[in-house]
Every structure is written in C-alpha cells, then in structure tokens.
Design an enzyme around this catalytic site. Structure first.
Site, PDB file in Angstrom:
ATOM      1  CG  ASN A  37      -2.190   2.801  -2.728  1.00 14.72           C
ATOM      2  OD1 ASN A  37      -1.155   2.188  -2.474  1.00 14.72           O
ATOM      3  ND2 ASN A  37      -2.360   4.081  -2.418  1.00 14.72           N
ATOM      4  CD1 TRP A  38      -3.139  -3.838  -2.270  1.00 13.03           C
ATOM      5  CD2 TRP A  38      -1.472  -5.312  -1.946  1.00 13.03           C
ATOM      6  NE1 TRP A  38      -3.486  -5.000  -2.913  1.00 13.03           N
ATOM      7  CE2 TRP A  38      -2.479  -5.925  -2.741  1.00 13.03           C
ATOM      8  CE3 TRP A  38      -0.337  -6.049  -1.638  1.00 13.03           C
ATOM      9  CZ2 TRP A  38      -2.365  -7.240  -3.197  1.00 13.03           C
ATOM     10  CZ3 TRP A  38      -0.221  -7.358  -2.095  1.00 13.03           C
ATOM     11  CH2 TRP A  38      -1.239  -7.945  -2.862  1.00 13.03           C
ATOM     12  N   GLY A  52      -9.152   7.098   3.576  1.00 10.99           N
ATOM     13  CA  GLY A  52      -9.010   6.333   4.806  1.00 10.99           C
ATOM     14  C   GLY A  52      -9.881   6.831   5.948  1.00 10.99           C
ATOM     15  N   GLY A  74      -7.893   1.990  -1.549  1.00  8.03           N
ATOM     16  CA  GLY A  74      -6.904   1.732  -0.499  1.00  8.03           C
ATOM     17  C   GLY A  74      -7.345   0.583   0.395  1.00  8.03           C
ATOM     18  N   GLY A  75      -7.892   0.928   1.559  1.00 11.15           N
ATOM     19  CA  GLY A  75      -8.258  -0.061   2.580  1.00 11.15           C
ATOM     20  C   GLY A  75      -8.993  -1.284   2.059  1.00 11.15           C
TER      21      GLY A  75
HETATM   22  P1  PGA Z   1      -8.849   4.517   0.939  1.00 11.03           P
HETATM   23  O1  PGA Z   1      -7.493   4.993   0.220  1.00 11.03           O
HETATM   24  O2  PGA Z   1      -9.651   3.738  -0.078  1.00 11.03           O
HETATM   25  O3  PGA Z   1      -8.403   3.676   2.097  1.00 11.03           O
HETATM   26  O4  PGA Z   1      -9.569   5.756   1.358  1.00 11.03           O
HETATM   27  C1  PGA Z   1      -7.480   5.436  -1.107  1.00 11.03           C
HETATM   28  C2  PGA Z   1      -6.088   5.861  -1.508  1.00 11.03           C
HETATM   29  O5  PGA Z   1      -5.412   6.502  -0.696  1.00 11.03           O
HETATM   30  O6  PGA Z   1      -5.625   5.577  -2.621  1.00 11.03           O
END
Ligand code: PGA
Length: 252
Positions: free
Chosen positions: A11-12, A174, A235-236
């Site tokens: 998920n960018w 995050g 995400g990140g």
């Molecule tokens: P993260 O985000 O890996 O940066 O914690 C995950 C997400 O929100 O899908």
C-alpha cells in the site's frame, strides 16, 4: 487464489510524489519478483499512477491494486473513482476501509457498499479492520467483532469467501510498533471463530486473512510463520523494492 500461498500487498498510500519515481518503483518490484510462483504479489499506487504502474507490471506475476473506490459506477460524483474505471486499468484488488480513510469519516456502511460494488464486478476487496488501542479487558476483540459483523450483514457466504480481511491494528500502523506474532495468531483464531459463528467453518476457512502494521523485512518471517495469517498488507516497507521483496520472500 490458493490459500497455501501468501498474498503480499504493497500500500503505497500518498507516495511517491512523481510519476517517474512510481514508475521506477513498479519496475523494481516487477523485476525482483518476475519469477515468483509461490506467493501472490500486488501493489496499490495512488490513482494517478495506476495506468503507468499497470504497464510496468503487465505480463509479470505482480498484480495491480487500488487504495479505495467509490460505491457508484458513474455520474455526477466529483472527485470519485469507480470500480469500472479501475477494472479498465487492470486493477484486481481494491483496499477498502483502511483506517486512514475511516479516520476521514468513512463508516462501516460506506465500507459495505464499496465491498458490494467491488464483488459485483468480480474484483477482490481487501477490507481493513482493527482496533485503535488495546486494553486489558479485551474490549478490542469486541471492536473487531463488530466490524466483521457489520460487513457480514450484507454478504452471503459465497460473497464472504471472496473477501480478503486485513487485520491492521491502528496502533501498529506506521509506528514501528508491530503486534507480536502471538497477538497476530490470537487474532487469526478470533476472526475465524467470529466468521464460523456468523457463517460456518468452511466459509471461515476460505476467507483470506492478512496482517498489516509495521511489517518489515526483519519481522516478516516470524509474523508469517507464527502469526497464522495468509499474507501481509505492507505500507512503509513497500516503498523500497528491496524491502518489499524481502517481505514477500519471508512468506515462501
Ligand atoms: P505500515 O502501514 O506498514 O507503514 O505500518 C500498513 C498499512 O497502513 O497498510
């Protein structure tokens, strides 16, 4: 999709800020995973990059995902994007109800409407659920149960089987604070028990579960092996082709 193979979705979010960077990232992911057969991989870029990213990953095992969708197909809905438009660009998965969208006002009813539209057009919804904080009494389990029940209200067993549920505790998104593999395993069993109560065991077992929240190359192996889920929403760490690929490889 075979449940024995993990699904790893990047998920960018609102990244990167130029088309060139998005194109390079997609090319990197495609190149590093061009021979992958034992995991399913998808990337979810921001809407303006879907077309370009789609070109970079076409004819590779990496699939295209979107970060959101509107619940209507066309018409006077300024600023929205429909499932037909996504489908036309080759999108196969749609993330729905991410906590960052729920924080902007999206509610369970909106999520249910979007899921219905995505299923109707034969794409796969990835529905995000998860509590904002944990408490000693275990109220967070009730919260997750409520989210699942509200989704299930409108879905027949055959529809529910096509849904991917992403458990993403908001406190872990995050923040670098990952749920432990034990927490994830406990939640996997809990979600399956809720689905079994609402539907039946066969339906519960068919629903693919993902974990998301600070998944990184260093914790992915343990989370995958002991967490009991069927993949990750990342995400990140999905913004670096190398890290994303390391996470994918941790599931194989
Ligand atoms: P993260 O985000 O890996 O940066 O914690 C995950 C997400 O929100 O899908």
């Amino acid at each position: 999709m075979k449940k024995t193979h993990a699904l790893v979705v990047g998920n960018w979010k609102l990244n990167p800020i130029t088309l060139k960077e998005a194109s390079d990232l997609a090319a990197g992911v495609a190149r590093k995973n061009k021979k992958i057969t034992d995991a399913y991989v998808a990337v979810a870029p921001p809407f303006p990059y879907l077309s370009e990213v789609g070109k970079k990953i076409s004819k590779t095992p990496t699939s295209l995902a979107a970060q959101d969708v509107y619940h209507k197909n066309m018409g006077a809905h300024t600023g929205e994007v429909s499932v037909l438009q996504l489908k036309d660009l080759g999108v196969e998965f749609v993330i729905i109800g991410h906590s960052e969208r729920r924080a902007m006002g999206e509610n369970d009813e909106d999520v249910a409407q979007k899921v219905a539209m995505v299923l109707k057009h034969k794409l796969t919804p990835i529905v995000c659920i998860g509590e904002s904080k944990r408490d000693d009494k275990g109220d967070f389990f009730n919260f997750v149960q409520k989210q699942i029940r509200s989704l299930a209200k409108t879905l027949k067993p055959a529809q529910m089987k096509r849904v991917v549920l992403a458990y993403e505790p908001i406190w872990a998104i995050g923040t670098g604070k990952t749920a432990t593999a034990e927490d994830v395993k406990e939640m996997q069993l809990f979600i399956e028990s809720v689905l079994t109560k609402i539907y039946d065991r066969a339906t519960a077992r068919n629903v693919r579960l993902l974990y998301g929240g600070s998944v990184k190359p260093h914790n992915a192996t343990e989370l995958h092996q002991d967490g009991g889920m069927n993949g990750f929403l990342v995400g990140g760490a999905s913004l670096k082709a190398e890290d994303f690929t390391a996470i994918i490889n941790a599931t194989i």
